[in-house]
Design a protein around this motif. Sequence first.
Motif, short mmCIF file in Angstrom:
data_model
loop_
_atom_site.label_atom_id
_atom_site.label_comp_id
_atom_site.label_asym_id
_atom_site.label_seq_id
_atom_site.Cartn_x
_atom_site.Cartn_y
_atom_site.Cartn_z
N CYS A 172 43.82 39.88 41.09
CA CYS A 172 45.05 40.60 41.45
C CYS A 172 46.01 40.53 40.26
N ARG A 174 48.71 38.89 39.83
CA ARG A 174 49.17 37.54 39.48
C ARG A 174 48.05 36.68 38.88
N CYS A 175 46.77 37.03 39.11
CA CYS A 175 45.70 36.33 38.39
C CYS A 175 45.84 36.62 36.90
N CYS A 249 45.30 31.17 41.76
CA CYS A 249 46.34 32.22 41.80
C CYS A 249 47.19 32.04 43.06
N CYS A 252 46.38 35.63 45.49
CA CYS A 252 45.08 35.87 46.13
C CYS A 252 44.26 34.60 46.26
ZN LIG Z 1 45.32 36.71 42.20
#
Ligand SMILES: [Zn+2]
Length: 347
Positions: A172, A174-175, A249, A252
């Motif tokens: 995602c 934010r990863c 993360c 996710c």
């Molecule tokens: Zn993520």
Amino acid sequence: MTEPPPQSRYHRQTILPGFGPQAEAALAASHVMIVGMGALGCPAADLLARAGIGTLSLVDRDLVELTNLQRQTLYSERDVGRPKAEAAAARLREVNRSIRIHELVEDFAPTNADALLVTHPRPHVVLDCTDNFQTRYLINDACVKHAVPLVYGGAVGSQGVQLSIRPGITPCLRCLFPDAPAPGASPTCDTAGIFAPVSAIIGATQAADAIKLIVAPRTPPLGTTMLQFDLWSNQRTRIDLKDARDAACPCCGRRVFDFLSMTVEATILCGRNAVQLPAPSTSPVDLAAVAARLASVGTFTMQSNATLTGTLSDGTPLTLFKDGRAIVGNTTDAAVARSVYARYVGL
Ligand SMILES: [Zn+2]
């Protein structure tokens, strides 16, 4: 001799490899939500309406401005001052009257993000066509939480970026970028400009991925890369994301949705000498009643049934939206804007 049957408007799409009647039916039964009807949202929505997506939801909080016309391809000069979601919906109904279009003149905010993804007919795909990081991370949170595929796009200057996120399967946002950049740290369209062909390309690739996710939901031919390019220098890179999913993360991996739980602050609208105030409550505003009250302190007109816009007698521009948001001009001070809202609109 009998006449050949008339060809469907989708004929040139139906005969493509991977399409056919089943794909057409899937597109007709699908719902795509586009957040941000600007430089990316316009070409994406145009292509999706023409492709026969059965339901399009267009979410945008803003009004069309003259400087948008250079790249926001659904609007014409007569739309200046009109809510983008409404102007876009009107244009798209001219393009394809057989599809449903919901125009949502509102902010995609922590207060309504869940409702937009759940209580509305649930979208099969969301397109992030916004231009600010807070909303981008919020959309990422909402899509991961509700397991809705998300097609991310960005364009500024002569650079574009595009990435598709399948929650639980691919990394995602934010990863890849754990934290949003600090305010003022990134160029914006207001400070760096935008080369219109870049946004047209990114919007088109977002529409392409949305169609692939609907036509082949289990095995969409998306690749596991992030596309980045500079159209001026003609440099292109594809960043491999195969191993980029981060088990730690916050979004996710740990399912902590920080951006969904943020309180909404006033936003200084970059380059516009104006402040946007969030809706102080979840009840819709009776704009006609407010218009009647404001008649003695300024000149206001209902732009549509969703906005009231005008100028107070001291020269302060004020736009009030049906959902309770307001844009107060002639200031970049949130406190001044709140005081104007409290004085003239009331809380
Ligand atoms: Zn993520």
